[in-house]
Motif scaffolding. Structure first.
Motif, PDB file in Angstrom:
ATOM      1  N   UNK A   1      73.925   7.140  29.693  1.00  0.00           N
ATOM      2  CA  UNK A   1      72.697   7.344  28.900  1.00  0.00           C
ATOM      3  C   UNK A   1      71.731   5.883  28.694  1.00  0.00           C
ATOM      4  N   UNK A   2      72.149   5.078  29.628  1.00  0.00           N
ATOM      5  CA  UNK A   2      71.465   3.818  29.387  1.00  0.00           C
ATOM      6  C   UNK A   2      70.236   3.301  30.191  1.00  0.00           C
ATOM      7  N   UNK A   3      70.225   2.532  31.084  1.00  0.00           N
ATOM      8  CA  UNK A   3      69.009   2.026  31.832  1.00  0.00           C
ATOM      9  C   UNK A   3      69.073   2.032  33.223  1.00  0.00           C
ATOM     10  N   UNK A   4      68.471   2.913  33.967  1.00  0.00           N
ATOM     11  CA  UNK A   4      68.765   3.082  35.357  1.00  0.00           C
ATOM     12  C   UNK A   4      67.226   2.458  35.921  1.00  0.00           C
ATOM     13  N   UNK A   5      67.523   1.113  36.689  1.00  0.00           N
ATOM     14  CA  UNK A   5      66.433   0.300  36.817  1.00  0.00           C
ATOM     15  C   UNK A   5      66.409   0.328  38.352  1.00  0.00           C
ATOM     16  N   UNK A   6      65.167   0.775  38.746  1.00  0.00           N
ATOM     17  CA  UNK A   6      64.951   0.766  40.405  1.00  0.00           C
ATOM     18  C   UNK A   6      64.353  -0.485  40.587  1.00  0.00           C
ATOM     19  N   UNK A   7      65.049  -1.450  41.112  1.00  0.00           N
ATOM     20  CA  UNK A   7      64.945  -2.818  41.369  1.00  0.00           C
ATOM     21  C   UNK A   7      64.180  -2.905  42.561  1.00  0.00           C
ATOM     22  N   UNK A   8      62.855  -2.487  42.821  1.00  0.00           N
ATOM     23  CA  UNK A   8      62.156  -2.696  43.962  1.00  0.00           C
ATOM     24  C   UNK A   8      60.899  -3.437  43.388  1.00  0.00           C
ATOM     25  N   UNK A   9      59.862  -3.919  44.548  1.00  0.00           N
ATOM     26  CA  UNK A   9      59.050  -4.717  44.103  1.00  0.00           C
ATOM     27  C   UNK A   9      57.732  -4.205  45.155  1.00  0.00           C
ATOM     28  N   UNK A  10      57.569  -3.002  45.114  1.00  0.00           N
ATOM     29  CA  UNK A  10      56.259  -2.672  45.738  1.00  0.00           C
ATOM     30  C   UNK A  10      55.967  -1.076  45.016  1.00  0.00           C
ATOM     31  N   UNK A  11      54.741  -0.794  44.933  1.00  0.00           N
ATOM     32  CA  UNK A  11      54.565   0.572  44.269  1.00  0.00           C
ATOM     33  C   UNK A  11      54.891   1.712  45.073  1.00  0.00           C
ATOM     34  N   UNK A  12      54.827   1.427  46.293  1.00  0.00           N
ATOM     35  CA  UNK A  12      55.492   2.878  47.454  1.00  0.00           C
ATOM     36  C   UNK A  12      56.755   3.011  47.068  1.00  0.00           C
ATOM     37  N   UNK A  13      57.607   1.691  47.170  1.00  0.00           N
ATOM     38  CA  UNK A  13      59.019   1.712  47.190  1.00  0.00           C
ATOM     39  C   UNK A  13      59.512   2.345  45.766  1.00  0.00           C
ATOM     40  N   UNK A  14      58.545   1.971  44.845  1.00  0.00           N
ATOM     41  CA  UNK A  14      58.912   2.693  43.251  1.00  0.00           C
ATOM     42  C   UNK A  14      58.839   3.967  43.302  1.00  0.00           C
ATOM     43  N   UNK A  15      57.790   4.474  43.849  1.00  0.00           N
ATOM     44  CA  UNK A  15      57.537   5.904  43.736  1.00  0.00           C
ATOM     45  C   UNK A  15      58.400   6.587  44.703  1.00  0.00           C
ATOM     46  N   UNK A  16      58.615   6.365  46.038  1.00  0.00           N
ATOM     47  CA  UNK A  16      59.864   6.796  46.550  1.00  0.00           C
ATOM     48  C   UNK A  16      61.037   6.863  45.913  1.00  0.00           C
ATOM     49  N   UNK A  17      61.278   5.813  45.603  1.00  0.00           N
ATOM     50  CA  UNK A  17      62.755   5.947  44.634  1.00  0.00           C
ATOM     51  C   UNK A  17      62.919   6.776  43.570  1.00  0.00           C
ATOM     52  N   UNK A  18      61.958   6.702  42.717  1.00  0.00           N
ATOM     53  CA  UNK A  18      61.942   7.355  41.449  1.00  0.00           C
ATOM     54  C   UNK A  18      61.876   9.011  41.983  1.00  0.00           C
ATOM     55  N   UNK A  19      61.094   9.438  42.662  1.00  0.00           N
ATOM     56  CA  UNK A  19      61.045  10.687  43.347  1.00  0.00           C
ATOM     57  C   UNK A  19      62.690  11.221  43.834  1.00  0.00           C
ATOM     58  N   UNK A  20      63.053  10.272  44.471  1.00  0.00           N
ATOM     59  CA  UNK A  20      64.523  10.690  45.220  1.00  0.00           C
ATOM     60  C   UNK A  20      65.662  10.668  43.865  1.00  0.00           C
TER      61      UNK A  20
END
Length: 273
Positions: free
Chosen positions: A247-266
């Motif tokens: 129940x903590x923090x899941x940090x998607x440590x990427x550095x572009x909007x496209x990579x963030x969106x793809x990772x969040x969706x996955x």
């Protein structure tokens, strides 16, 4: 990408460098997408990105309006366990100054690298220190613990230091985890770069890990979209988090909007599979 209304048991997070270098602009944009922002700080002899008082005021406004939270990633140049006393003391002093400067934002965690070799952001090919490698650590743990005790004493009870696995196995962090001074920030990408068995490490340390860094890896390139990884692998990791009740923090440590969106969706697709 918009902030998803979901029932994920953990906070979705991203670093403060997805939309260029402007800290306030990044946090403003990210506040519409995620629940938590990792404020990434750096420091070199000639350059740093420490926020001004005006920027901190702006971050406070965004935090209150959008109901987000923060972690602070301390500069990776810090060497609190250096063999050089002056370098050790300077690193501890800078960290304490940053605690004071950032405390008004009430960050949940301060994330800290404790280098054994010269500071590095990634495991350099061939230099990852695995559990089964015979390495003379000497009094590195004692130097680190002495510094961690000072840093722990500089925080209030609402904040924690999280030590992050970098170019060595998390097993070498166990003396610190057994102390009261810190917990673990587990970077799964660093584990992959070190050819660690990620599922085994994740299962072993999940109980002392309030924040996880998650990103794709291609060869020795990291911090790319999770889509670079086999989908069943990501699904397996999400199942471990679900089973453990993370129940903590899941940090998607990427550095572009496209990579963030793809990772969040996955992540969301594999969690609800």
């Amino acid at each position: 990408m918009k902030k998803a209304a979901s029932h994920l048991p953990y906070k979705m997070s991203a670093p403060s460098m997805v939309f260029g270098e402007d800290l306030v602009d990044n946090v403003q944009r990210l506040s519409k997408l995620v629940d938590h922002v990792e404020i990434v700080l750096f420091h070199t002899p000639r350059l740093h990105n420490f926020p001004s008082s005006r920027e901190i005021d702006a971050l406070l406004e965004i935090k209150a309006r959008e109901k987000i939270s923060f972690s602070v990633h301390l500069p990776t140049s810090l060497e609190i366990a250096s063999t050089e006393r002056e370098k050790r003391e300077a690193s501890v002093q800078l960290a304490r100054e940053l605690f004071l400067q950032m405390s008004i934002l009430e960050p949940l965690y301060y994330i800290l690298h404790i280098p054994f070799t010269p500071p590095t952001l990634v495991p350099v090919p061939g230099s990852y220190i695995a559990k089964d490698r015979s390495t003379q650590w000497g009094d590195w743990p004692q130097r680190a613990l002495a510094s961690l005790e000072i840093l722990y004493g500089a925080l209030d009870n609402r904040q924690k230091i999280l030590v992050e696995n970098i170019n060595y196995s998390p097993c070498f962090l166990e003396p610190f985890l057994q102390s009261k001074f810190c917990e673990l920030c587990l970077d799964l990408g660093h584990l992959m770069l070190g050819n660690e068995k990620v599922t085994d490490v994740l299962t072993r340390y999940i109980e002392v890990t309030p924040e996880i860094h998650l990103h794709g890896v291609k060869g020795h390139e990291e911090h790319v979209s999770l889509s670079a990884l086999p989908r069943p692998l990501v699904t397996e990791w999400m199942q471990i988090l679900h089973t453990a009740g993370f129940s903590g923090i899941l940090n998607l440590e990427v550095f572009s909007p496209a990579d963030l969106e793809e990772s969040d969706t996955l992540v969301r697709e594999t969690f609800f599979r």
